[in-house]
Design a protein around this motif. Sequence first.
Motif, PDB file in Angstrom:
ATOM      1  N   ASP A 108      32.806  19.337 103.344  1.00 14.22           N
ATOM      2  CA  ASP A 108      34.243  19.529 103.494  1.00 14.22           C
ATOM      3  C   ASP A 108      35.056  18.576 102.639  1.00 14.22           C
ATOM      4  N   SER A 109      34.391  17.610 102.025  1.00 20.13           N
ATOM      5  CA  SER A 109      35.150  16.558 101.354  1.00 20.13           C
ATOM      6  C   SER A 109      35.436  16.825  99.883  1.00 20.13           C
ATOM      7  N   TYR A 110      34.868  17.880  99.313  1.00 24.86           N
ATOM      8  CA  TYR A 110      35.138  18.123  97.901  1.00 24.86           C
ATOM      9  C   TYR A 110      35.055  19.612  97.571  1.00 24.86           C
ATOM     10  N   THR A 111      35.697  19.965  96.476  1.00 29.28           N
ATOM     11  CA  THR A 111      35.642  21.326  95.962  1.00 29.28           C
ATOM     12  C   THR A 111      35.349  21.256  94.478  1.00 29.28           C
ATOM     13  N   GLU A 112      34.462  22.108  94.030  1.00 26.47           N
ATOM     14  CA  GLU A 112      34.117  22.184  92.606  1.00 26.47           C
ATOM     15  C   GLU A 112      34.506  23.560  92.085  1.00 26.47           C
ATOM     16  N   ILE A 113      35.138  23.575  90.930  1.00 26.78           N
ATOM     17  CA  ILE A 113      35.433  24.833  90.249  1.00 26.78           C
ATOM     18  C   ILE A 113      34.757  24.785  88.893  1.00 26.78           C
ATOM     19  N   SER A 114      33.840  25.704  88.682  1.00 25.00           N
ATOM     20  CA  SER A 114      33.163  25.807  87.390  1.00 25.00           C
ATOM     21  C   SER A 114      33.787  26.976  86.644  1.00 25.00           C
ATOM     22  N   ALA A 115      34.766  26.657  85.850  1.00 25.96           N
ATOM     23  CA  ALA A 115      35.477  27.693  85.098  1.00 25.96           C
ATOM     24  C   ALA A 115      36.103  27.053  83.880  1.00 25.96           C
ATOM     25  N   VAL A 116      36.430  27.880  82.944  1.00 26.53           N
ATOM     26  CA  VAL A 116      37.127  27.398  81.755  1.00 26.53           C
ATOM     27  C   VAL A 116      38.613  27.671  81.972  1.00 26.53           C
ATOM     28  N   PRO A 117      39.403  26.618  82.222  1.00 26.92           N
ATOM     29  CA  PRO A 117      40.820  26.841  82.507  1.00 26.92           C
ATOM     30  C   PRO A 117      41.601  27.263  81.259  1.00 26.92           C
TER      31      PRO A 117
END
Length: 168
Positions: A108-117
């Motif tokens: 619950d303490s982190y979020t990862e986004i693997s994307a090219v913004p």
Amino acid sequence: LRGLFQTESTATIKGSLTVYSSATIKGVTDASVAPTGYWQEVLISSPNSAAAPAASTDYVTIATVTLTAGSWDVYGSCVEQTGGTTAQTRSYCAISTTANNADTADGDSYTEISAVPTVSAYWNINAGPRRFNISSNTTVYLTMNLAYSVLGGATISIRSKLKAVRVR
């Protein structure tokens, strides 16, 4: 009172005793906030200025709050503004008890986004809520990590926010 208290011997109550048939938590109608130390107390922290990201894949602290003893739900919102030539592959937003780091053992303490913004755009990544049950003051950090090959003017925005709500 019979059935409410169980003792192994006789119990004596001295002084006055008020018994309510039901208990409620009353809300407010005057737009006031909960005072310090009370249920639903809110702490909010945002950076005063845009922050430069750390080296690729290194965390940087962008906001902090100090929680007092009790139970708190903590929420984070990391906002990144990409630059005109940003070449990035991943972003992390974390609620941590260690500055410039992430507590990744707690999902619950982190979020990862693997994307090219998209270049020259805002990206919002939320983390939490994360529950803290503490008996002494504890500093909590909102941290962000960008994985990039070209930073290209990207910054961590002042729109980022760390919010804690006392739940008991």
